[in-house]
Design a protein around this motif. Structure first.
Motif, PDB file in Angstrom:
ATOM      1  N   LYS A  69      -2.651   0.110   0.413  1.00 60.13           N
ATOM      2  CA  LYS A  69      -3.024  -1.202   0.974  1.00 60.13           C
ATOM      3  C   LYS A  69      -4.037  -1.901   0.063  1.00 60.13           C
ATOM      4  O   LYS A  69      -3.928  -3.101  -0.210  1.00 60.13           O
ATOM      5  N   PHE A  70      -5.006  -1.132  -0.427  1.00 60.50           N
ATOM      6  CA  PHE A  70      -6.024  -1.662  -1.326  1.00 60.50           C
ATOM      7  C   PHE A  70      -5.386  -2.143  -2.637  1.00 60.50           C
ATOM      8  O   PHE A  70      -5.701  -3.218  -3.135  1.00 60.50           O
ATOM      9  N   ARG A  99      -2.322  -3.138  -3.070  1.00 63.90           N
ATOM     10  CA  ARG A  99      -1.567  -4.359  -2.767  1.00 63.90           C
ATOM     11  C   ARG A  99      -2.493  -5.577  -2.708  1.00 63.90           C
ATOM     12  O   ARG A  99      -2.174  -6.643  -3.201  1.00 63.90           O
ATOM     13  N   SER A 100      -3.670  -5.399  -2.079  1.00 71.08           N
ATOM     14  CA  SER A 100      -4.606  -6.530  -1.977  1.00 71.08           C
ATOM     15  C   SER A 100      -5.154  -6.925  -3.343  1.00 71.08           C
ATOM     16  O   SER A 100      -5.366  -8.101  -3.612  1.00 71.08           O
ATOM     17  N   GLU A 160       3.769  -4.681   2.638  1.00 74.19           N
ATOM     18  CA  GLU A 160       2.828  -5.221   3.629  1.00 74.19           C
ATOM     19  C   GLU A 160       3.091  -4.597   5.003  1.00 74.19           C
ATOM     20  O   GLU A 160       2.173  -4.156   5.687  1.00 74.19           O
ATOM     21  N   ARG A 181       0.595  -1.983   7.006  1.00 74.21           N
ATOM     22  CA  ARG A 181       0.085  -2.493   8.285  1.00 74.21           C
ATOM     23  C   ARG A 181       0.409  -1.521   9.423  1.00 74.21           C
ATOM     24  O   ARG A 181      -0.413  -1.273  10.291  1.00 74.21           O
ATOM     25  N   LYS A 216      -2.540  -8.972  -5.109  1.00 70.75           N
ATOM     26  CA  LYS A 216      -2.412 -10.320  -4.548  1.00 70.75           C
ATOM     27  C   LYS A 216      -3.373 -11.303  -5.204  1.00 70.75           C
ATOM     28  O   LYS A 216      -3.123 -12.495  -5.253  1.00 70.75           O
ATOM     29  N   HIS A 217      -4.539 -10.788  -5.668  1.00 73.60           N
ATOM     30  CA  HIS A 217      -5.569 -11.691  -6.221  1.00 73.60           C
ATOM     31  C   HIS A 217      -5.453 -11.850  -7.714  1.00 73.60           C
ATOM     32  O   HIS A 217      -4.810 -11.275  -8.430  1.00 73.60           O
TER      33      HIS A 217
END
Length: 200
Positions: A192-193, A195-196, A87, A91, A199-200
């Motif tokens: 980043k994508f 990782r997102s 993260e 970021r 997360k879901h």
């Protein structure tokens, strides 16, 4: 916010508790201060709540049972640290954080291995730029008879060969810098994508 230390009646319990909390702190040392505080607070509250449940055991035995259930900080916190580092890396776009995040996540799937290899390739471009500055006549994008031959350092035997030409010339460094920056941004956004999605 400073974590309020739990007070124990037995000296042995206090020492065991402090030792466990120090292990957590040491394990979290690569994370930001706020992330460290959050995790320490969470562990501290688990210990406090666990101790609030009355048992017939001695205080030290009760604490040892609780800590055993929480697990070894070095093992338990590894996935959390890997995720927090990822993260932070996506970021900030900081290359040091990115390499640490990839290294921590390398065991979490083949995609992280692929990302690691791609980032290493980008590092290779930086090395090529350095060698171009040192040996401008031997490093470049070379074609032989109108077909791609090499991106890198040319063997001295080929330098005077008329069928071998360096295509970019003075544009070699600006082109490689642009490619490296654009590829770095794209890779980091893809990370980043990913990782997102995870997360879901």
């Amino acid at each position: 916010m400073k974590i309020k230390e739990i007070q124990f009646k037995e000296t042995a319990s206090q020492r065991i508790y402090r030792s466990y909390m120090k292990r957590i702190e040491k394990t979290l040392s690569s994370l930001s201060k706020s992330d460290q505080q959050d995790v320490l607070l969470e562990f501290n509250s688990h210990i406090y709540e666990g101790l609030a449940r009355k048992t017939n055991k001695r205080e030290t035995d009760h604490l040892l049972d609780l800590l055993e259930k929480l697990g070894d900080p070095e093992k338990v916190l590894k996935p959390l640290i890997a995720d927090k580092k990822l993260e932070q890396a996506t970021r900030t776009f900081n290359p040091i954080h990115l390499f640490k995040a990839i290294a921590l996540n390398i065991g979490n799937g083949i995609s992280y291995v692929v990302f690691g290899v791609l980032y290493i390739c980008l590092f290779g471009f930086i090395i090529l730029i350095y060698f171009k500055l040192k040996n401008p006549d031997q490093v470049g994008l070379y074609f032989k008879d109108d077909s791609f031959m090499l991106l890198g350092k040319l063997n001295s035997d080929y330098i005077k060969n008329p069928s071998v030409t360096e295509i970019l010339g003075n544009w070699f460094i600006p082109t490689l810098v642009a490619i490296t920056l654009i590829a770095y941004l794209i890779l980091t956004l893809l990370l980043k994508f990913k990782r997102s999605i995870n997360k879901h």
